[in-house]
Scaffold this motif. Structure first.
Motif, PDB file in Angstrom:
ATOM      1  N   LEU A  75       0.822  -1.219   0.000  1.00  0.00           N
ATOM      2  CA  LEU A  75       0.000   0.000   0.000  1.00  0.00           C
ATOM      3  C   LEU A  75       0.854   1.267   0.000  1.00  0.00           C
ATOM      4  N   TRP A  76       2.140   1.117   0.260  1.00  0.00           N
ATOM      5  CA  TRP A  76       3.047   2.257   0.331  1.00  0.00           C
ATOM      6  C   TRP A  76       3.407   2.695  -1.089  1.00  0.00           C
ATOM      7  N   ARG A  77       2.980   3.910  -1.433  1.00  0.00           N
ATOM      8  CA  ARG A  77       3.094   4.345  -2.833  1.00  0.00           C
ATOM      9  C   ARG A  77       4.527   4.369  -3.343  1.00  0.00           C
ATOM     10  N   ARG A  78       5.441   4.856  -2.511  1.00  0.00           N
ATOM     11  CA  ARG A  78       6.834   4.967  -2.966  1.00  0.00           C
ATOM     12  C   ARG A  78       7.419   3.590  -3.322  1.00  0.00           C
ATOM     13  N   PHE A  79       7.035   2.569  -2.542  1.00  0.00           N
ATOM     14  CA  PHE A  79       7.521   1.213  -2.818  1.00  0.00           C
ATOM     15  C   PHE A  79       6.968   0.716  -4.165  1.00  0.00           C
ATOM     16  N   ARG A  80       5.694   0.963  -4.411  1.00  0.00           N
ATOM     17  CA  ARG A  80       5.086   0.541  -5.681  1.00  0.00           C
ATOM     18  C   ARG A  80       5.760   1.217  -6.857  1.00  0.00           C
ATOM     19  N   GLU A  81       6.021   2.516  -6.706  1.00  0.00           N
ATOM     20  CA  GLU A  81       6.601   3.275  -7.813  1.00  0.00           C
ATOM     21  C   GLU A  81       8.032   2.818  -8.104  1.00  0.00           C
ATOM     22  N   ARG A  82       8.778   2.519  -7.046  1.00  0.00           N
ATOM     23  CA  ARG A  82      10.189   2.161  -7.233  1.00  0.00           C
ATOM     24  C   ARG A  82      10.396   0.702  -7.579  1.00  0.00           C
ATOM     25  N   HIS A  83       9.519  -0.168  -7.096  1.00  0.00           N
ATOM     26  CA  HIS A  83       9.726  -1.619  -7.270  1.00  0.00           C
ATOM     27  C   HIS A  83       8.448  -2.261  -7.807  1.00  0.00           C
ATOM     28  N   PHE A  84       8.075  -1.854  -8.992  1.00  0.00           N
ATOM     29  CA  PHE A  84       6.787  -2.296  -9.517  1.00  0.00           C
ATOM     30  C   PHE A  84       6.738  -3.813  -9.751  1.00  0.00           C
ATOM     31  N   THR A  85       7.858  -4.381 -10.241  1.00  0.00           N
ATOM     32  CA  THR A  85       7.873  -5.839 -10.495  1.00  0.00           C
ATOM     33  C   THR A  85       7.721  -6.601  -9.181  1.00  0.00           C
ATOM     34  N   VAL A  86       8.411  -6.125  -8.142  1.00  0.00           N
ATOM     35  CA  VAL A  86       8.298  -6.781  -6.833  1.00  0.00           C
ATOM     36  C   VAL A  86       6.847  -6.656  -6.335  1.00  0.00           C
ATOM     37  N   HIS A  87       6.264  -5.469  -6.534  1.00  0.00           N
ATOM     38  CA  HIS A  87       4.860  -5.256  -6.116  1.00  0.00           C
ATOM     39  C   HIS A  87       3.947  -6.306  -6.766  1.00  0.00           C
ATOM     40  N   ARG A  88       4.170  -6.565  -8.047  1.00  0.00           N
ATOM     41  CA  ARG A  88       3.310  -7.532  -8.758  1.00  0.00           C
ATOM     42  C   ARG A  88       3.508  -8.945  -8.234  1.00  0.00           C
ATOM     43  N   ARG A  89       4.784  -9.332  -8.080  1.00  0.00           N
ATOM     44  CA  ARG A  89       5.059 -10.718  -7.630  1.00  0.00           C
ATOM     45  C   ARG A  89       4.614 -10.919  -6.187  1.00  0.00           C
ATOM     46  N   PHE A  90       4.998  -9.980  -5.340  1.00  0.00           N
ATOM     47  CA  PHE A  90       4.647 -10.072  -3.916  1.00  0.00           C
ATOM     48  C   PHE A  90       3.127 -10.009  -3.761  1.00  0.00           C
ATOM     49  N   GLY A  91       2.501  -9.242  -4.642  1.00  0.00           N
ATOM     50  CA  GLY A  91       1.043  -9.108  -4.601  1.00  0.00           C
ATOM     51  C   GLY A  91       0.357 -10.447  -4.805  1.00  0.00           C
ATOM     52  N   ARG A  92       0.876 -11.264  -5.734  1.00  0.00           N
ATOM     53  CA  ARG A  92       0.264 -12.589  -5.965  1.00  0.00           C
ATOM     54  C   ARG A  92       0.377 -13.453  -4.722  1.00  0.00           C
ATOM     55  N   VAL A  93       1.555 -13.386  -4.063  1.00  0.00           N
ATOM     56  CA  VAL A  93       1.761 -14.184  -2.838  1.00  0.00           C
ATOM     57  C   VAL A  93       0.790 -13.734  -1.749  1.00  0.00           C
ATOM     58  N   LEU A  94       0.710 -12.411  -1.546  1.00  0.00           N
ATOM     59  CA  LEU A  94      -0.162 -11.891  -0.472  1.00  0.00           C
ATOM     60  C   LEU A  94      -1.633 -12.161  -0.764  1.00  0.00           C
ATOM     61  N   LEU A  95      -2.001 -12.060  -2.044  1.00  0.00           N
ATOM     62  CA  LEU A  95      -3.394 -12.352  -2.413  1.00  0.00           C
ATOM     63  C   LEU A  95      -3.734 -13.795  -2.033  1.00  0.00           C
ATOM     64  N   SER A  96      -2.826 -14.732  -2.379  1.00  0.00           N
ATOM     65  CA  SER A  96      -3.071 -16.143  -2.055  1.00  0.00           C
ATOM     66  C   SER A  96      -3.179 -16.336  -0.540  1.00  0.00           C
ATOM     67  N   LEU A  97      -2.269 -15.688   0.203  1.00  0.00           N
ATOM     68  CA  LEU A  97      -2.306 -15.824   1.669  1.00  0.00           C
ATOM     69  C   LEU A  97      -3.617 -15.271   2.228  1.00  0.00           C
ATOM     70  N   GLY A  98      -4.043 -14.126   1.704  1.00  0.00           N
ATOM     71  CA  GLY A  98      -5.293 -13.518   2.166  1.00  0.00           C
ATOM     72  C   GLY A  98      -6.485 -14.416   1.864  1.00  0.00           C
ATOM     73  N   LEU A  99      -6.494 -15.013   0.673  1.00  0.00           N
ATOM     74  CA  LEU A  99      -7.622 -15.875   0.302  1.00  0.00           C
ATOM     75  C   LEU A  99      -7.677 -17.118   1.196  1.00  0.00           C
ATOM     76  N   VAL A 100      -6.518 -17.723   1.438  1.00  0.00           N
ATOM     77  CA  VAL A 100      -6.495 -18.920   2.302  1.00  0.00           C
ATOM     78  C   VAL A 100      -6.993 -18.545   3.698  1.00  0.00           C
ATOM     79  N   SER A 101      -6.470 -17.425   4.242  1.00  0.00           N
ATOM     80  CA  SER A 101      -6.886 -17.006   5.584  1.00  0.00           C
ATOM     81  C   SER A 101      -8.390 -16.732   5.623  1.00  0.00           C
ATOM     82  N   GLY A 102      -8.900 -16.086   4.572  1.00  0.00           N
ATOM     83  CA  GLY A 102     -10.324 -15.750   4.528  1.00  0.00           C
ATOM     84  C   GLY A 102     -11.204 -16.996   4.454  1.00  0.00           C
TER      85      GLY A 102
END
Ligand code: HEM
Length: 222
Positions: A75-102
């Motif tokens: 959610l930190w804008r500066r991180f997204r702007e500077r590391h967009f590829t990491v944001h995308r990859r990490f986003g898939r991991v976090l999405l999966s974790l959130g779905l499992v937890s939910g």
């Protein structure tokens, strides 16, 4: 003013995450020895459900904690702007974790709630909202809609963070002896999670777009 509100918001986020980490730690410290040694918990104790159904409970708690700790980076804008590829990859991991937890919030929290039927209902309503928000955020970004992706991710995170607010309300209601511990859970779920859904909507009203700027802000380009 805007900066002060941002600072307050981040302070509240980290405080609530810290509260969740403390309670997750208490769970592991209490349930862990019983689960590992195969000792049954007393039937009327709080930990009975966690020790008797450890898979359901810990497939909710462990991915949930990882999601909650990782999400602020996304959610930190500066991180997204500077590391967009990491944001995308990490986003898939976090999405999966959130779905499992939910999913396991529903599988564990609905049938085995400590506070009874009203708490089960709150777990069903807000757990479903959390899952729907995550899925719509994913669908939005697959369709290239960054604005809606941001909006649904903020909604999901607001509910996830509400888990810390539930503990605050249990503390207020049971700590002041307004209600016995068991009866404090259902109102704490409804009040804490409703507050967070509303806070998420208020934030999105104030900062509607993907640039994260306040409503009506004028951007002056050099
Ligand atoms: C995504 C981040 C989440 C984290 C880190 C998380 C963490 C936890 C933890 C640590 C517990 C154990 C509570 C304790 O011992 O005091 C717990 C229980 C529970 N959680 Fe979550 N949770 C998350 C999301 C959710 C959501 C979205 C829901 C649905 C509203 C939910 C529903 C429940 C329920 C119903 C319980 C059982 C409470 C009881 O003992 O009766 N959680 N969670």
């Amino acid at each position: 003013m805007t900066r002060a509100i941002d600072t307050l918001m981040w302070a509240a986020i980290f405080l609530l995450i810290a509260i969740v980490l403390v309670f997750a730690g208490i769970r592991v410290g209490t349930d862990g020895p019983l689960i590992v040694t195969g000792t049954a918990a007393e039937g009327d104790s709080f930990e009975w459900r966690y020790v008797t159904y450890p898979w359901l409970a810990y497939l909710h708690i462990v991915p949930g904690v990882l999601y909650l700790v990782g999400a602020p980076l996304q959610l930190w804008r500066r991180f997204r702007e500077r590391h967009f590829t990491v944001h995308r990859r990490f986003g898939r991991v976090l999405l999966s974790l959130g779905l499992v937890s939910g999913v396991f919030a529903l599988a564990f929290g609905v049938p085995f709630s400590y506070g009874g039927a009203w708490q089960s209902l709150a777990a069903a309503v807000f757990g479903s909202w959390f899952l729907i928000a995550l899925l719509l955020a994913f669908r939005a970004i697959r369709g290239g809609d960054v604005r809606m992706h941001r909006r649904w991710m903020i909604r999901a995170f607001a509910v996830g963070l509400g888990v810390g607010m539930i503990r605050v309300w249990v503390g207020i209601l049971a700590g002041t002896q307004l209600l016995p511990l068991e009866e404090s859970f259902a109102p704490a779920f409804w009040i804490g999670l409703s507050m967070h859904v509303l806070a998420g909507e208020a934030w999105l009203w104030w900062r509607p777009n993907e640039d994260g700027l306040p409503r009506g802000a004028v951007v002056v380009h050099p």
